[in-house]
Design an enzyme around this catalytic site. Structure first.
Site, PDB file in Angstrom:
ATOM      1  N   GLU A   1       1.942  -5.280   2.531  1.00 37.32           N
ATOM      2  CA  GLU A   1       0.506  -5.343   2.289  1.00 37.32           C
ATOM      3  C   GLU A   1      -0.302  -5.401   3.580  1.00 37.32           C
ATOM      4  O   GLU A   1      -1.528  -5.254   3.565  1.00 37.32           O
ATOM      5  CB  GLU A   1       0.168  -6.550   1.413  1.00 37.32           C
ATOM      6  CG  GLU A   1       0.527  -7.904   1.983  1.00 37.32           C
ATOM      7  CD  GLU A   1       1.969  -8.325   1.719  1.00 37.32           C
ATOM      8  OE1 GLU A   1       2.248  -9.538   1.806  1.00 37.32           O
ATOM      9  OE2 GLU A   1       2.806  -7.457   1.417  1.00 37.32           O
TER      10      GLU A   1
ATOM     11  N   CYS B   1      13.719  -6.365  14.258  1.00 39.29           N
ATOM     12  CA  CYS B   1      14.972  -7.063  13.968  1.00 39.29           C
ATOM     13  C   CYS B   1      16.046  -6.797  15.011  1.00 39.29           C
ATOM     14  O   CYS B   1      17.043  -7.502  15.056  1.00 39.29           O
ATOM     15  CB  CYS B   1      15.475  -6.698  12.571  1.00 39.29           C
ATOM     16  SG  CYS B   1      15.956  -4.971  12.396  1.00 39.29           S
TER      17      CYS B   1
END
Length: 496
Positions: free
Chosen positions: A176, A281
């Site tokens: 979002e 990551c």
């Protein structure tokens, strides 16, 4: 202020949702647009449309499906600059980082363009008299992807090209925080000839995630994001009988031996630690100096201090803002608690500001020394521009340190010794290893092979494993006996 549309049935659809989420520019806090929290009836309509569309799409020959991907590939390349600038505005990363975001996704489209070969099954003739066995790969049906904020183009493209090339319909819930790149990709896919209902987008937060995990028509869920949410998605999806793959948290180490190429090692570590503001990551968050390599610390400090903090739109910027104020405060909390526990902020980025962007979510490059395994900066994924420095006497102790960590996403070793490299790659318990490579991300024809606490699920992203994730195996065992009739014609029949 505009609200971004949903995307299904091959077109933009205005949501009737009453609840929305603000999308803010991380560098300025400017309100860019709003994301609707898709209503339950809208989500049901998206799944119903995808289900019907997939029934037709699975019958399209795989080589024809790939021709659509070829056109999609060309359109993404033609529009890559616009996609990258949308990423800069919503994510805050620099333009070169955003360009790489798109390019890495394009590589997965190229991998999926070889799907006729990837989907080939196996056959063995004459397993018994007049009996043969064939295995084939078939699509699952409707599959879903839940993407994070840090790679708005690359992560959706880890999922969508493989999912649709194998004959599935794909429903994406983008972050979002960064919705525009996904919408741009969906529009381009339709323009390339992808049938309506095969690539769909719904928006929202936890309710949208739970809907995808729960809906019986969704056969598989692919997720990239934090460990806590990944565990929730995996447990909820698998409890509902779905396949699920979750790429999650990381604590990536770079081990530096004294014989390494100093410039190559330090340059690589700084780029891996501070690129994309450390919000990836595969970021290096721990530098482990072995033995006399600790003498390189002053040079590392000098280079970290030279990094420029700024708005991602500025060509001179090395480090952009963090995604939200909440993310910034979390990183500051981890740094503060670690300093209180005895770590030294050799380079301290706390309190940094950028002229003209005083409201931005900025954390300057931070270098922590004196770090121990008990400190929160080591135990937690900071997900910000902070590098922890540790020192050990030997390579064996460095390996032991890395292996004792619960995460297994990536690790790097810098050395000129082939023997040391061989020992390291053989003994280390991490899924992706770089030897003199700081960010060992495999190309899409290999698998993203993270391990330990960094992944949940039996299938990895892209490579052969992703083909297996988005398909099911069907095996056919057949027997055909042959006999001639008395009038000279032939008869074929099964069984006895």
């Amino acid at each position: 202020m505009a609200t971004i549309p949903l995307y299904f049935a091959g077109e933009d659809r205005v949501s009737q949702a009453a609840e929305t989420i603000d999308v803010l520019n991380p560098a300025t806090q400017e309100l860019l647009l709003r994301v609707p929290c898709t209503t339950a009836s809208e989500m049901e309509a998206i799944i119903a449309n995808a289900t019907e569309a997939q029934k037709l799409w699975r019958e399209v020959p795989v080589q024809q499906r790939v021709r659509v991907l070829m056109k999609f590939h060309a359109l993404v390349n033609d529009n890559k600059d616009d996609i990258a600038w949308a990423i800069v505005r919503e994510n805050g990363k620099t333009k070169p980082d955003a360009d790489g975001d798109v390019f890495r996704g394009v590589e997965v489209i190229e991998h999926a363009m070889a799907m006729p070969s990837h989907m080939m099954g196996e056959a063995l003739e004459q397993i018994s008299r007049n009996m043969d066995t064939v295995t084939m790969k078939q699509p699952l049906g409707v599959v879903a992807g839940i993407a994070p904020f840090n790679f708005p183009a690359m992560i959706p493209l880890w999922m969508m090209p493989v999912a649709v090339a194998t004959g599935n319909a794909f429903v994406l819930k983008p972050s979002e925080r960064v919705p525009t790149a996904s919408l741009m990709l969906a529009r381009l896919a339709t323009k390339a000839g992808l049938p309506p209902g095969i690539f769909n987008i719904l928006h929202g937060g936890k309710d949208a995630v739970n809907f995808l995990c729960d809906h019986p028509a969704v056969r598989a869920v692919s997720f990239v994001g934090s460990g806590a949410i990944g565990k929730h998605v995996y447990e909820r999806s698998t409890a509902n009988g779905k396949r699920c793959q979750c790429n999650m948290g990381a604590k990536n180490h770079a081990v530096v031996l004294p014989d390494a190429d100093r410039d190559n090692a330090l340059s690589g570590i700084i780029g891996a630690a501070f690129g994309a503001a450390g919000q990836r990551c595969m970021a290096i968050s721990v530098c482990v100096f072995v033995g006399q390599a600790r003498e390189w610390l002053p040079e590392l400090e000098k280079r970290v201090r030279a990094l420029r903090l700024g708005n991602g739109v500025d060509k001179e910027t090395d480090i952009g803002p963090m995604i939200t104020q909440q993310a910034l405060q979390r990183a500051l909390g981890i740094i503060n608690s670690s300093v209180e526990a005895g770590a030294v902020a050799l380079v301290d980025g706390r309190g940094a500001s950028v002229a003209g962007c005083e409201k931005g979510n900025f954390l300057g490059a931070t270098l922590l020394t004196g770090v121990t395994t008990s400190m929160s900066c080591y135990k937690e994924e900071i997900f910000g521009p902070c590098l922890c420095v540790m020192e050990v006497p030997t390579l064996g102790e460095a390996i032991e340190l890395v292996n004792s960590n619960s995460m297994g996403n990536g690790v790097a070793l810098f050395t000129r010794s082939g023997g040391a490299a061989r020992k390291f790659q053989h003994e280390i318990e991490v899924g992706q290893i770089g030897i003199n490579v700081p960010v060992p991300v495999p190309l899409p024809f290999f698998c993203w092979s993270s391990s330990k606490g960094s992944i949940l699920g039996d299938h990895h992203f892209y490579g052969k494993s992703s083909i297996a994730f988005f398909t099911q195996i069907k095996t056919v065992v057949s027997r055909w006996d042959y006999a001639e009739s008395t009038d000279g014609s032939t008869l074929n029949f099964t069984g006895r």
